[in-house]
Enzyme design. Structure first.
Site, PDB file in Angstrom:
ATOM      1  N   CYS A  12     -21.282 -42.546 -78.708  1.00 47.47           N
ATOM      2  CA  CYS A  12     -22.409 -42.128 -77.874  1.00 47.47           C
ATOM      3  C   CYS A  12     -21.921 -41.645 -76.509  1.00 47.47           C
ATOM      4  CB  CYS A  12     -23.430 -43.263 -77.768  1.00 47.47           C
ATOM      5  SG  CYS A  12     -25.027 -42.696 -77.130  1.00 47.47           S
ATOM      6  N   HIS A  51     -24.634 -44.681 -83.287  1.00 48.79           N
ATOM      7  CA  HIS A  51     -24.086 -46.009 -82.989  1.00 48.79           C
ATOM      8  C   HIS A  51     -23.675 -46.740 -84.268  1.00 48.79           C
ATOM      9  CE1 HIS A  51     -24.638 -46.497 -78.632  1.00 48.79           C
ATOM     10  NE2 HIS A  51     -25.660 -45.660 -78.778  1.00 48.79           N
ATOM     11  N   GLU A  78     -21.578 -49.027 -84.673  1.00 48.35           N
ATOM     12  CA  GLU A  78     -21.352 -50.479 -84.482  1.00 48.35           C
ATOM     13  C   GLU A  78     -22.607 -51.296 -84.756  1.00 48.35           C
ATOM     14  OE1 GLU A  78     -21.921 -48.386 -82.122  1.00 48.35           O
ATOM     15  OE2 GLU A  78     -23.112 -49.326 -80.535  1.00 48.35           O
TER      16      GLU A  78
END
Ligand code: MN
Length: 245
Positions: A114, A218, A220
C-alpha cells in the site's frame, strides 16, 4: 553461519499516539504473515540517522515497507497537498526512503505494501494521484469504509510476465482495497504488473532488481482467511533467504 535458516525481515513501523504516549506500532498482520511464511521479523524504528539505518540493514535479509494512514508528502513529487491530504509524516518518508535506497543498492529483496508501494514509486522518481476519487473521472471503489480488512473487494489483472503472476498462477485476483491514493506516473525503474478494472495501478515490480515488488492491496490482512496470499510472503522470505546461502 550468520543466521539460522529463518531469514530476517525488517518491518517498518509508524508512531501511534495513545493515552498521551507515543508507540512505535505495526499492524500484527505483517508480523504474523512473515512468521507463517517461515521468516523472523525485526521491527525497524523510525530513525533518520543513515548510520543507524545502515546498521539495521546489516541485520536483515529482506525489507518490508508497510502501509498506514500517513500519506507520502506530495512535495516529494513536486506538488502541494490537496485539501484531503492531511496526514503527512516527512520523517517517515525520509527514513523509509533511505532504507529502500540502501536495500536496493545491495540487492536486498523489498516488499512494499500500500503506502510502501507508493513510497517505492515516489522514491524512484514516479508520482501519485493524491486522491483518485477527485482526480480521476470514473474510479471504481477502492476505499470501502464499512468492510472488514480481510474482505475481498475488487479484481486486479496480473501481467503475464510478472513475479505476482508466477506466485498466484492466475490472471485475475480478488483483493482487498483501502486506499484513496494510487501510482500515477510509474518510476522508470519499475513496471506495472497489476491493474484494477478502472485502470488504477495495483502492483509494480522493479525492472532489474530480482525482487522489489509493491502491491496496493493488503495481503497481510488476507493471509489468515485467504491462504493463497501467504504465497507472496513465502516467496519474499524464500528470496531473502537465498541471498545468504
Ligand atoms: Mn484498489
Amino acid at each position: 553461519m550468520k543466521k539460522e535458516n529463518r531469514p530476517v525481515i525488517g518491518i517498518t513501523t509508524c508512531i501511534m499516539a495513545h493515552s498521551q504516549k507515543r508507540y512505535a506500532a505495526v499492524s500484527d498482520g505483517y508480523i504474523r504473515s512473515v512468521h507463517e511464511a517461515g521468516g523472523l521479523t525485526m521491527l525497524l524504528p523510525m530513525v533518520c540517522d543513515p548510520d543507524v539505518l545502515g546498521s539495521y540493514l546489516k541485520l536483515i535479509d529482506g525489507l518490508l515497507l508497510t502501509g498506514g494512514n500517513e500519506e507520502i508528502s506530495p512535495q516529494l513529487y513536486g506538488e502541494d497537498p490537496m485539501c484531503n491530504v492531511d496526514c503527512i509524516n516527512s520523517e517517515r518518508d525520509s527514513c523509509e526512503s533511505q532504507l529502500l535506497q540502501l536495500a536496493v543498492a545491495c540487492g536486498m529483496p523489498v516488499l512494499g505494501i500500500c503506502r510502501g508501494m507508493q513510497l517505492m514509486n515516489v522514491a524512484g522518481g514516479g508520482t501519485l494521484y493524491q486522491d483518485i476519487f477527485s482526480q480521476l473521472e470514473h474510479p471504481l471503489g477502492h476505499m470501502p469504509k464499512a468492510m472488514p480488512v480481510d474482505a475481498l473487494y475488487h479484481r486486479v489483472k496480473l501481467l503475464e510476465a510478472s513475479i505476482l503472476r508466477r506466485i498466484f498462477g492466475t490472471e485475475t485476483l480478488m483483493v482487498n482495497s483501502f486506499h484513496h491514493q494510487a501510482v500515477k506516473r510509474v518510476a522508470d525503474s519499475f513496471i506495472v504488473t497489476a491493474r484494477a478494472e478502472d485502470g488504477i495501478i495495483e502492483a509494480i515490480e522493479h525492472k532489474e532488481h530480482p525482487f522489489a515488488v509493491g502491491v496496493q492491496w493488503h495481503p497481510e490482512d488476507l493471509t489468515r482467511k485467504h491462504r493463497h496470499f501467504l504465497r507472496l510472503f513465502e516467496t519474499f522470505v524464500e528470496v531473502a533467504g537465498d541471498r545468504n546461502e
